[in-house]
Motif scaffolding. Structure first.
Motif, short mmCIF file in Angstrom:
data_model
loop_
_atom_site.label_atom_id
_atom_site.label_comp_id
_atom_site.label_asym_id
_atom_site.label_seq_id
_atom_site.Cartn_x
_atom_site.Cartn_y
_atom_site.Cartn_z
N THR A 178 -5.80 5.69 -17.01
CA THR A 178 -5.35 5.16 -18.31
C THR A 178 -6.54 5.06 -19.26
N VAL A 179 -7.15 3.91 -19.35
CA VAL A 179 -8.17 3.65 -20.38
C VAL A 179 -9.59 4.01 -19.97
N HIS A 180 -9.86 4.09 -18.69
CA HIS A 180 -11.19 4.37 -18.14
C HIS A 180 -12.26 3.46 -18.75
N ASN A 181 -12.02 2.17 -18.62
CA ASN A 181 -12.96 1.16 -19.09
C ASN A 181 -14.13 1.07 -18.11
N GLU A 182 -15.34 1.28 -18.61
CA GLU A 182 -16.51 1.32 -17.73
C GLU A 182 -16.81 -0.04 -17.10
N ALA A 183 -16.47 -1.13 -17.75
CA ALA A 183 -16.70 -2.46 -17.19
C ALA A 183 -15.85 -2.67 -15.93
N ILE A 184 -14.62 -2.20 -15.97
CA ILE A 184 -13.74 -2.31 -14.80
C ILE A 184 -14.30 -1.47 -13.65
N THR A 185 -14.75 -0.28 -13.97
CA THR A 185 -15.33 0.59 -12.95
C THR A 185 -16.60 -0.01 -12.36
#
Length: 81
Positions: A25-32
């Motif tokens: 979906t959004v590919h948020n780097e913080a989540i990764t």
């Protein structure tokens, strides 16, 4: 020790779902950045805890499956399920 395995199995499965949803979906780097090490730590905890809890080969190889291995190992260790 079995409570540790149960908790790590849930964290492993949930963190994998969150990481996959994030990637597609959004590919948020913080989540990764947070979810990757969390998932890896939970995965290693599942493997080590399973190795300490049992000598059954069938349970041990189930724990090595990424994502759902911990849940499979818990199910295999819990009598009556």
């Amino acid at each position: 020790m079995e409570r540790t395995l149960r908790a790590a199995a849930v964290v492993e499965a949930v963190s994998l779902v969150i990481l996959l949803v994030n990637v597609f979906t959004v590919h948020n780097e913080a989540i990764t950045s947070f979810g990757g090490p969390l998932h890896g730590s939970a995965y290693l905890t599942v493997i080590v805890t399973t190795l300490l809890l049992t000598s059954a080969t069938g349970t041990r190889w189930r724990a090595a499956i990424p994502g759902v291995g911990g849940l499979l190992a818990v199910r295999r260790l819990t009598p009556g399920d």
